[in-house]
Write a protein that holds these residues in place. Sequence first.
Motif, short mmCIF file in Angstrom:
data_model
loop_
_atom_site.label_atom_id
_atom_site.label_comp_id
_atom_site.label_asym_id
_atom_site.label_seq_id
_atom_site.Cartn_x
_atom_site.Cartn_y
_atom_site.Cartn_z
N ALA A 185 55.65 9.56 10.07
CA ALA A 185 54.27 9.09 10.21
C ALA A 185 53.29 9.97 9.43
O ALA A 185 52.12 9.64 9.33
N GLY A 186 53.78 11.11 8.90
CA GLY A 186 52.92 11.99 8.14
C GLY A 186 52.38 13.17 8.93
O GLY A 186 51.57 13.95 8.42
N ALA A 187 52.83 13.31 10.18
CA ALA A 187 52.40 14.44 11.00
C ALA A 187 53.16 15.69 10.56
O ALA A 187 54.37 15.65 10.39
N CYS A 188 52.43 16.78 10.37
CA CYS A 188 53.03 18.00 9.81
C CYS A 188 52.69 19.22 10.65
O CYS A 188 51.80 19.20 11.48
N GLY A 189 53.40 20.29 10.36
CA GLY A 189 53.15 21.57 10.98
C GLY A 189 53.81 21.70 12.33
O GLY A 189 54.44 20.77 12.83
N ILE A 190 53.65 22.85 12.91
CA ILE A 190 54.23 23.11 14.22
C ILE A 190 53.73 22.11 15.26
O ILE A 190 54.51 21.57 16.03
N PRO A 191 52.43 21.79 15.27
CA PRO A 191 51.96 20.85 16.29
C PRO A 191 52.18 19.37 15.93
O PRO A 191 51.87 18.51 16.73
N GLN A 192 52.70 19.11 14.72
CA GLN A 192 52.92 17.74 14.27
C GLN A 192 51.64 16.91 14.36
O GLN A 192 51.61 15.80 14.89
N PHE A 193 50.56 17.46 13.82
CA PHE A 193 49.29 16.75 13.73
C PHE A 193 49.27 15.90 12.47
O PHE A 193 49.74 16.34 11.41
N LEU A 194 48.68 14.71 12.57
CA LEU A 194 48.36 13.95 11.37
C LEU A 194 47.29 14.72 10.62
O LEU A 194 46.51 15.48 11.24
N PRO A 195 47.20 14.57 9.31
CA PRO A 195 46.19 15.33 8.56
C PRO A 195 44.77 15.16 9.10
O PRO A 195 44.01 16.13 9.15
N THR A 196 44.41 13.95 9.53
CA THR A 196 43.05 13.74 10.06
C THR A 196 42.85 14.51 11.37
O THR A 196 41.78 15.07 11.60
N SER A 197 43.87 14.55 12.21
CA SER A 197 43.76 15.30 13.47
C SER A 197 43.69 16.80 13.20
O SER A 197 42.92 17.51 13.85
N TRP A 198 44.50 17.28 12.26
CA TRP A 198 44.46 18.71 11.92
C TRP A 198 43.05 19.08 11.45
O TRP A 198 42.48 20.08 11.88
N LYS A 199 42.49 18.26 10.56
CA LYS A 199 41.15 18.54 10.03
C LYS A 199 40.13 18.57 11.16
O LYS A 199 39.29 19.47 11.23
N GLN A 200 40.21 17.63 12.08
CA GLN A 200 39.26 17.53 13.18
C GLN A 200 39.38 18.72 14.13
O GLN A 200 38.36 19.25 14.59
N GLU A 201 40.59 19.14 14.43
CA GLU A 201 40.78 20.19 15.43
C GLU A 201 40.78 21.60 14.83
O GLU A 201 40.39 22.55 15.49
N ALA A 202 41.25 21.74 13.58
CA ALA A 202 41.41 23.06 12.99
C ALA A 202 40.22 23.51 12.16
O ALA A 202 39.84 24.69 12.20
N ALA A 203 39.66 22.61 11.38
CA ALA A 203 38.59 22.98 10.46
C ALA A 203 37.40 23.64 11.16
O ALA A 203 36.90 24.66 10.67
N PRO A 204 36.94 23.11 12.31
CA PRO A 204 35.80 23.77 12.97
C PRO A 204 36.08 25.21 13.38
O PRO A 204 35.15 26.00 13.55
N LEU A 205 37.36 25.55 13.51
CA LEU A 205 37.74 26.91 13.91
C LEU A 205 38.07 27.78 12.70
O LEU A 205 38.44 28.94 12.85
N GLY A 206 38.01 27.20 11.50
CA GLY A 206 38.34 27.93 10.30
C GLY A 206 39.84 28.10 10.10
O GLY A 206 40.27 28.97 9.35
#
Length: 105
Positions: free
Chosen positions: A22-43
């Motif tokens: 489905a395109g989910a990546c990384g340890i948490p298996q976030f989709l790129p849009t979810s990663w951007k939403q959750e990670a970007a505000p925290l740097g």
Amino acid sequence: KWLVEKGMFGTKPLEEIRCNEAGACGIPQFLPTSWKQEAAPLGLTNPWHMPDAIRAVGNYLKDNHYAQSPARAIWAYNHADWYVREVQGRERAIDATIKKTGPNP
């Protein structure tokens, strides 16, 4: 690392985690849009880096009101009742282990 060694985090070794179909990546298996939403505000920048992954998942759970309803927040991450039960079971096991051994065994 301690959680991984105790078998309380994930179901496979970290080095075996890949992006899923489905395109989910990384340890948490976030989709790129979810990663951007959750990670970007925290740097945060790297979903494959455990500290970034843990903070992003924590932010996701907070945004989904974990404090008010842990089961609902976990379900928002993975829409499967079996998954919610498994995560909450692991949480109870971790809590019990920490009560016995302390937070830094």
